[in-house]
Design a protein around this motif. Structure first.
Motif, short mmCIF file in Angstrom:
data_model
loop_
_atom_site.label_atom_id
_atom_site.label_comp_id
_atom_site.label_asym_id
_atom_site.label_seq_id
_atom_site.Cartn_x
_atom_site.Cartn_y
_atom_site.Cartn_z
N GLY A 192 0.77 -1.20 -0.39
CA GLY A 192 0.11 0.03 0.14
C GLY A 192 0.50 1.18 -0.22
N HIS A 193 2.19 1.36 -0.22
CA HIS A 193 3.54 2.09 -0.09
C HIS A 193 4.64 2.01 -1.01
N VAL A 194 5.59 2.79 -1.75
CA VAL A 194 5.71 2.35 -2.82
C VAL A 194 7.72 3.08 -1.51
N GLU A 195 8.41 2.13 -1.06
CA GLU A 195 10.19 3.22 -0.45
C GLU A 195 10.52 3.56 -1.90
N LEU A 196 11.04 4.94 -1.75
CA LEU A 196 12.51 5.20 -2.71
C LEU A 196 13.54 4.73 -1.16
N TRP A 197 14.57 4.02 -2.65
CA TRP A 197 15.92 4.03 -1.24
C TRP A 197 17.17 5.22 -2.32
N ALA A 198 17.83 5.58 -1.42
CA ALA A 198 19.86 5.73 -2.14
C ALA A 198 20.09 4.34 -1.81
N VAL A 199 20.79 4.29 -3.53
CA VAL A 199 22.03 3.51 -3.40
C VAL A 199 23.06 3.63 -3.70
N GLU A 200 23.55 3.63 -2.89
CA GLU A 200 25.41 3.67 -3.65
C GLU A 200 26.80 2.38 -3.36
N ILE A 201 27.27 2.73 -4.41
CA ILE A 201 28.44 1.87 -4.04
C ILE A 201 29.84 2.86 -3.93
N TYR A 203 12.31 7.70 1.15
CA TYR A 203 10.45 8.51 1.50
C TYR A 203 9.72 7.72 1.68
N ASN A 204 8.91 7.35 2.46
CA ASN A 204 7.83 6.31 2.04
C ASN A 204 5.98 6.86 1.03
N VAL A 205 6.38 6.92 -0.34
CA VAL A 205 5.16 7.46 -0.91
C VAL A 205 3.97 6.81 -0.64
N GLU A 206 3.19 7.57 0.23
CA GLU A 206 1.62 6.99 0.79
C GLU A 206 0.45 7.64 0.09
N THR A 207 0.24 7.88 -1.24
CA THR A 207 -1.26 8.36 -1.15
C THR A 207 -1.96 7.76 -1.94
N ASP A 208 -3.08 8.91 -2.67
CA ASP A 208 -4.59 7.88 -2.75
C ASP A 208 -4.16 6.94 -3.89
N THR A 209 -3.37 7.16 -4.60
CA THR A 209 -3.13 6.18 -5.79
C THR A 209 -2.57 4.92 -5.35
N THR A 210 -1.71 4.91 -4.23
CA THR A 210 -0.84 3.75 -4.28
C THR A 210 -1.61 2.69 -2.97
N ARG A 211 -2.71 3.57 -2.21
CA ARG A 211 -3.44 3.34 -1.86
C ARG A 211 -5.05 2.12 -2.41
N LEU A 238 -7.18 0.07 -8.50
CA LEU A 238 -6.55 0.36 -9.78
C LEU A 238 -5.77 -1.19 -9.99
N GLY A 239 -5.61 -1.31 -11.10
CA GLY A 239 -4.39 -2.45 -11.62
C GLY A 239 -2.74 -1.93 -10.53
N SER A 240 -2.20 -2.58 -10.37
CA SER A 240 -0.72 -2.45 -10.69
C SER A 240 0.37 -1.91 -11.39
N ARG A 241 0.14 -0.79 -11.69
CA ARG A 241 0.97 -0.31 -13.17
C ARG A 241 1.86 0.44 -12.87
N GLY A 242 1.40 1.41 -11.69
CA GLY A 242 2.94 2.19 -11.19
C GLY A 242 3.71 2.16 -11.11
N ARG A 243 5.27 2.95 -11.84
CA ARG A 243 6.48 2.29 -12.37
C ARG A 243 6.87 3.08 -10.48
N TYR A 244 6.88 4.10 -10.64
CA TYR A 244 7.11 5.12 -9.59
C TYR A 244 8.81 5.37 -9.49
N LYS A 245 9.05 5.48 -10.69
CA LYS A 245 10.05 5.51 -11.66
C LYS A 245 10.70 7.16 -11.18
N THR A 293 1.02 15.06 -0.31
CA THR A 293 -0.18 15.07 -1.42
C THR A 293 0.10 14.12 -3.21
N GLU A 294 -0.19 14.17 -3.42
CA GLU A 294 0.66 13.68 -5.31
C GLU A 294 -0.37 14.50 -6.22
N ARG A 295 -0.18 14.38 -7.24
CA ARG A 295 -0.76 14.92 -8.60
C ARG A 295 -0.27 14.06 -9.41
#
Lengths: 167, 417
Positions: free
Chosen positions: B307-316, B328-336, B343-350, B378-380
């Protein structure tokens, strides 16, 4: 309180300079603010002048630049506050006002203000017609119609579906 | 008291000596206080979108000379550091690109703002003069690096060579070159990546070709008379059985994934090393997409049960240590809605970039983007292309791109073939 006979950085800070605009108005500015301008700093280093006359900067513009310099010289303000001051400073200003400001920053060599103003001008210009730019910058079109058409042809894609303003 | 006077240098110059170039002679207004000197015009032009810069070439000859100056061209546009570049593949050899510039939602959303989208097309036809028209499959994932976009073009069945297509979508300049490595005459699958090596100030191309299930990773430094060199020490499993997807270049390295597999692989162009990144958090059930945020790799993870999207910074890091930070923890109407199955899970959140107001711009789905504000949560959601319904069915890649006017010759220091 700092006494007058005490010599140190604190007394230096207390010093102030009078800056006179081209309309003759005088502004009292602390030296710590004035030295943020590279031009003023050079003058102050050369001679212990306390009155500087700027023959090309008008009242209104000078007042704005001094407000900017004083804010940025204030050690009590955080960088975040200064940044939001910068945003506030340029927002809602007319293009004409910005032009005078950017010219003043050039004369006084205040680089960070120059960048802030240039960015605001760029924001206004991004959707404007070439004709608008020529008018605002007092530039005459020195192309022949053929040469202009050729340049447009080479970058044809940049002209796709542009909705431009001419106000 | 003595008066110190500062005057505008330009006013002095025009009044004192008459040896100014003809622009001044024909433009009496230039002596006016309104005249903005060239260095300032340059500063302003650095800050307008690339599309506008090209358009402003027709203002006057002075402006044209500013924009055409190689020094100007080499400087990326500070106003829009990274922009989403939408690349549609029409036929195997035709690419339609849309660059979407802008730093605020109102710049990006065509419903409310101005259209700062530019479009360009590239045709790869006729890349091989010996071609019989049959091409072997290649991995045509486009990759953007320092203003240049590159992908593997056709592998020709007749000559067996790989073609690498390099272009600058802003100027429309492009060229193709054919390569053939010594060790092999024929490959059945090729993947191409480009990167910039700051140490030697050159572009490098990574080619991974497959022949009879064996992989050949090679690197070419783009310079006169350079050769492909084998890389890869064999310390990590280079089992590229599947197709490569989601290639992204960030800060000296390229990153990619394999379809249906969660580990992330990377190659660093300065350290010349491959790495596999497998983090416990990247559970296999999670959907992963690779993006860019603040000049580092940003991994978006989403699993149907979250129900949420996690954004991670990854570095070597330089000493080969893996660093992961949850951003971030992206938690919006869309993710819910996606979570609840409405909604079909089509989001890539790139992730693409930070917007001016602090929000994060993410590619959501097809031409649809999502601006997420982590403070107000909030999202747009908006579509960046208004009239592209005809293209919706075409395969689309969204690549974070730094617009630049750099000439390919200057960038690559390579003569055209």
């Amino acid at each position: 309180m700092v006494t007058t006979d005490e010599k140190g950085p604190l007394t230096a800070k207390k010093k102030s300079v009078i800056i006179r605009s081209c309309d003759g108005d005088e502004f009292l500015v602390s030296e710590s603010a004035a030295v943020l301008s590279t031009s003023l700093k050079k003058i102050l280093e050369e001679k212990e002048d306390r009155l500087i006359h700027l023959s090309d900067i008008d009242n209104k513009t000078l007042a704005m630049v001094i407000a900017y310099l004083s804010t940025h010289a204030d050690d009590g303000l955080s960088d975040d506050l200064k940044r939001s001051f910068d945003q506030e400073f340029v927002s809602g200003k007319e293009f004409d006002v910005l032009k005078y400001l950017v010219l003043a920053t050039d004369t006084l060599q205040v680089t960070c203000l120059c960048y802030t103003v240039a960015k605001k001008m760029a924001d206004i210009m991004k959707n404007k017609l070439v004709e608008w730019v020529r008018r605002e910058f007092d530039i005459q079109n020195d192309y022949t119609p053929e040469a202009e058409a050729e340049i447009r042809r080479l970058d044809a894609w940049a002209w796709d579906d542009r909705q431009l303003e001419d106000d | 008291m003595e008066l110190k006077t500062i005057r505008f240098p330009k006013v002095l110059a025009t009044s004192d000596d008459g040896e100014e170039p003809q622009e001044t002679a024909t433009n009496p207004q230039e002596t006016d206080i309104h005249f903005i000197p060239e260095p300032i015009v340059e500063e302003i032009l650095y800050r307008v979108p690339a599309k506008t810069v090209l358009y402003f070439k027709t203002v006057c000859k002075t402006w044209l000379s500013i924009v055409d100056d190689p020094f100007f061209a080499k400087k990326p546009f500070s106003r829009a550091p990274i922009c989403p570049l939408l690349i549609f593949t029409d036929k195997p050899t035709k690419r339609i690109m849309h660059l979407v510039e802008g730093q605020t939602v109102s710049d990006l959303d065509p419903r409310i703002g101005h259209n700062l989208t530019s479009r360009t097309e590239f045709l790869e036809l006729g890349t091989c003069p010996w071609s019989t028209g049959r091409f072997l499959p290649v991995n045509s994932n486009a990759i953007s690096c320092e203003g240049i976009v590159c992908w593997a073009s056709n592998t020709c069945t007749t000559c067996g060579g790989n073609h690498i297509f390099i272009c600058n979508p802003i100027t429309g300049e492009h060229f193709t070159f054919r390569t053939l490595s010594k060790d092999q005459e024929y490959t059945d699958y090729v993947f191409i990546g480009i990167g910039f090596c700051r140490a030697c100030k050159r572009f490098k191309i990574l080619r991974m070709s497959r022949k009879d299930s064996t992989w050949w990773p090679e690197v070419l430094t783009v310079a006169f008379k350079s050769r492909w060199r084998r890389v890869g020490s064999g310390t990590i499993r280079l089992d590229f059985a599947q197709e490569i997807t989601e290639v992204v270049y960030v800060n000296g390295a390229i990153y990619w994934r394999y379809i249906g597999d969660s580990p992330i692989f990377t190659f660093h162009f300065e350290r010349f090393r491959f790495h596999g990144i497998l983090i416990e958090r990247f559970a296999p059930k999670k959907l992963i997409s690779l993006g860019v945020l603040d000049n580092s790799l940003c991994v978006s993870m989403f699993s149907p049960g979250d129900g949420h999207v996690e954004l991670w910074a990854v570095e070597i890091s330089g000493d080969n240590e893996l660093r992961c930070n949850k951003l971030y923890n992206v938690e919006t109407d869309t993710t819910r809605l996606e979570h609840s199955g409405v909604l079909g899970s089509r989001g890539r959140y790139k992730a693409i970039k930070y917007l001016e107001c602090g929000g994060i711009l993410m590619h959501y789905w097809k031409e649809t983007f999502l601006a997420y504000d982590p403070v107000t949560k909030t999202e747009r959601i908006f579509r960046v292309l208004e009239h592209s319904s005809a293209r919706s069915c075409l395969p689309l890649q969204v690549v974070p791109h730094v617009p630049s006017l750099v000439k390919l010759n200057d960038a690559l220091s390579l003569g055209y073939p």
